[in-house]
Design a protein around this motif. Structure first.
Motif, PDB file in Angstrom:
ATOM      1  N   ASP A 109       0.808  -1.218   0.000  1.00 31.17           N
ATOM      2  CA  ASP A 109       0.000   0.000   0.000  1.00 31.17           C
ATOM      3  C   ASP A 109       0.841   1.267   0.000  1.00 31.17           C
ATOM      4  N   ALA A 110       1.962   1.237   0.733  1.00 32.41           N
ATOM      5  CA  ALA A 110       2.749   2.455   0.900  1.00 32.41           C
ATOM      6  C   ALA A 110       4.197   2.116   1.184  1.00 32.41           C
ATOM      7  N   LEU A 111       5.027   3.114   0.968  1.00 27.12           N
ATOM      8  CA  LEU A 111       6.455   3.033   1.209  1.00 27.12           C
ATOM      9  C   LEU A 111       6.863   4.311   1.940  1.00 27.12           C
ATOM     10  N   VAL A 112       7.643   4.150   3.016  1.00 30.77           N
ATOM     11  CA  VAL A 112       8.154   5.304   3.755  1.00 30.77           C
ATOM     12  C   VAL A 112       9.669   5.210   3.774  1.00 30.77           C
ATOM     13  N   ILE A 113      10.311   6.268   3.321  1.00 34.56           N
ATOM     14  CA  ILE A 113      11.771   6.337   3.356  1.00 34.56           C
ATOM     15  C   ILE A 113      12.164   7.391   4.378  1.00 34.56           C
ATOM     16  N   THR A 114      13.040   7.001   5.302  1.00 28.60           N
ATOM     17  CA  THR A 114      13.548   7.923   6.318  1.00 28.60           C
ATOM     18  C   THR A 114      15.055   8.012   6.170  1.00 28.60           C
ATOM     19  N   LEU A 115      15.559   9.235   6.031  1.00 25.74           N
ATOM     20  CA  LEU A 115      16.991   9.491   5.995  1.00 25.74           C
ATOM     21  C   LEU A 115      17.384  10.124   7.319  1.00 25.74           C
ATOM     22  N   HIS A 116      18.217   9.412   8.068  1.00 21.78           N
ATOM     23  CA  HIS A 116      18.729   9.914   9.336  1.00 21.78           C
ATOM     24  C   HIS A 116      20.029  10.653   9.050  1.00 21.78           C
ATOM     25  N   GLU A 117      19.979  11.973   9.199  1.00 15.12           N
ATOM     26  CA  GLU A 117      21.156  12.804   8.940  1.00 15.12           C
ATOM     27  C   GLU A 117      22.118  12.760  10.118  1.00 15.12           C
ATOM     28  N   SER A 118      21.574  12.552  11.295  1.00 17.12           N
ATOM     29  CA  SER A 118      22.381  12.432  12.509  1.00 17.12           C
ATOM     30  C   SER A 118      21.512  11.727  13.549  1.00 17.12           C
ATOM     31  N   HIS A 119      22.041  11.619  14.756  1.00 22.00           N
ATOM     32  CA  HIS A 119      21.257  10.985  15.820  1.00 22.00           C
ATOM     33  C   HIS A 119      20.138  11.890  16.343  1.00 22.00           C
ATOM     34  N   VAL A 120      20.112  13.147  15.910  1.00 22.50           N
ATOM     35  CA  VAL A 120      19.077  14.071  16.386  1.00 22.50           C
ATOM     36  C   VAL A 120      18.236  14.677  15.264  1.00 22.50           C
ATOM     37  N   ALA A 121      18.521  14.338  13.997  1.00 25.94           N
ATOM     38  CA  ALA A 121      17.774  14.941  12.893  1.00 25.94           C
ATOM     39  C   ALA A 121      17.564  13.941  11.762  1.00 25.94           C
ATOM     40  N   TRP A 122      16.311  13.865  11.281  1.00 30.80           N
ATOM     41  CA  TRP A 122      16.003  12.992  10.157  1.00 30.80           C
ATOM     42  C   TRP A 122      14.756  13.514   9.464  1.00 30.80           C
ATOM     43  N   ALA A 123      14.533  13.022   8.256  1.00 31.53           N
ATOM     44  CA  ALA A 123      13.345  13.392   7.494  1.00 31.53           C
ATOM     45  C   ALA A 123      12.811  12.148   6.804  1.00 31.53           C
ATOM     46  N   SER A 124      11.495  12.114   6.639  1.00 30.70           N
ATOM     47  CA  SER A 124      10.841  10.986   5.983  1.00 30.70           C
ATOM     48  C   SER A 124       9.988  11.469   4.824  1.00 30.70           C
ATOM     49  N   TYR A 125       9.802  10.562   3.877  1.00 27.66           N
ATOM     50  CA  TYR A 125       8.882  10.794   2.774  1.00 27.66           C
ATOM     51  C   TYR A 125       8.041   9.553   2.616  1.00 27.66           C
ATOM     52  N   GLU A 126       6.726   9.728   2.600  1.00 23.42           N
ATOM     53  CA  GLU A 126       5.805   8.604   2.445  1.00 23.42           C
ATOM     54  C   GLU A 126       5.048   8.751   1.149  1.00 23.42           C
ATOM     55  N   ARG A 127       4.929   7.633   0.441  1.00 26.98           N
ATOM     56  CA  ARG A 127       4.165   7.653  -0.814  1.00 26.98           C
ATOM     57  C   ARG A 127       3.330   6.397  -0.932  1.00 26.98           C
ATOM     58  N   SER A 128       2.213   6.525  -1.610  1.00 31.98           N
ATOM     59  CA  SER A 128       1.361   5.381  -1.905  1.00 31.98           C
ATOM     60  C   SER A 128       1.988   4.581  -3.023  1.00 31.98           C
ATOM     61  N   LEU A 129       1.649   3.306  -3.056  1.00 34.29           N
ATOM     62  CA  LEU A 129       2.126   2.436  -4.136  1.00 34.29           C
ATOM     63  C   LEU A 129       0.950   1.915  -4.936  1.00 34.29           C
TER      64      LEU A 129
END
Length: 129
Positions: A109-129
């Motif tokens: 149904d969906a895919l979420v990608i999370t990039l951890h830039e450090s131990h205190v900062a990260w960003a995610s992107y979620e998209r439907s499949l």
């Protein structure tokens, strides 16, 4: 179900909002790919963990050890953590659609990608499949 890998890139940003990051610098990201579906498949899994790991690694191999400023695909783009999360998600989604994770993965149904830039900062992107 989530698998993890990493990538190391170099890049710079345009725009005063980025301060000293406007200069060329490196980043090492820990990358999580989370696969979602409403119900388990016939084998009682979300997706084959081995194939998911391999495909995430293949997507990241296209980016790692590169200066993204020199890559035509990123021309004129600020390759922020958020933007790279979307790029990884879209490229992995293309592989899923092409059958790289098997026919059962087409039911994701969906895919979420999370990039951890450090131990205190990260960003995610979620998209439907």
């Amino acid at each position: 179900m989530t698998v993890r890998d990493h990538m190391m890139i170099a890049h710079s940003f345009s725009g005063e909002v980025f301060g000293p990051a406007q200069r060329l610098h490196g980043a090492t990201y820990v990358v999580d790919a989370t696969f979602r579906r409403a119900a388990l498949d016939a084998d009682n899994i979300v997706v084959d963990i081995g194939r998911a790991t391999e495909e995430l690694h293949a997507v990241l191999a296209e980016l790692t050890y590169r200066n993204l400023d020199d890559e035509p695909a990123f021309s004129g783009m600020n390759t922020s953590t958020e933007a790279l999360a979307q790029v990884v998600a879209d490229r992995l989604a293309d592989r899923i659609g092409a059958g790289a994770l098997g026919d059962a993965a087409r039911e994701l149904d969906a895919l979420v990608i999370t990039l951890h830039e450090s131990h205190v900062a990260w960003a995610s992107y979620e998209r439907s499949l």
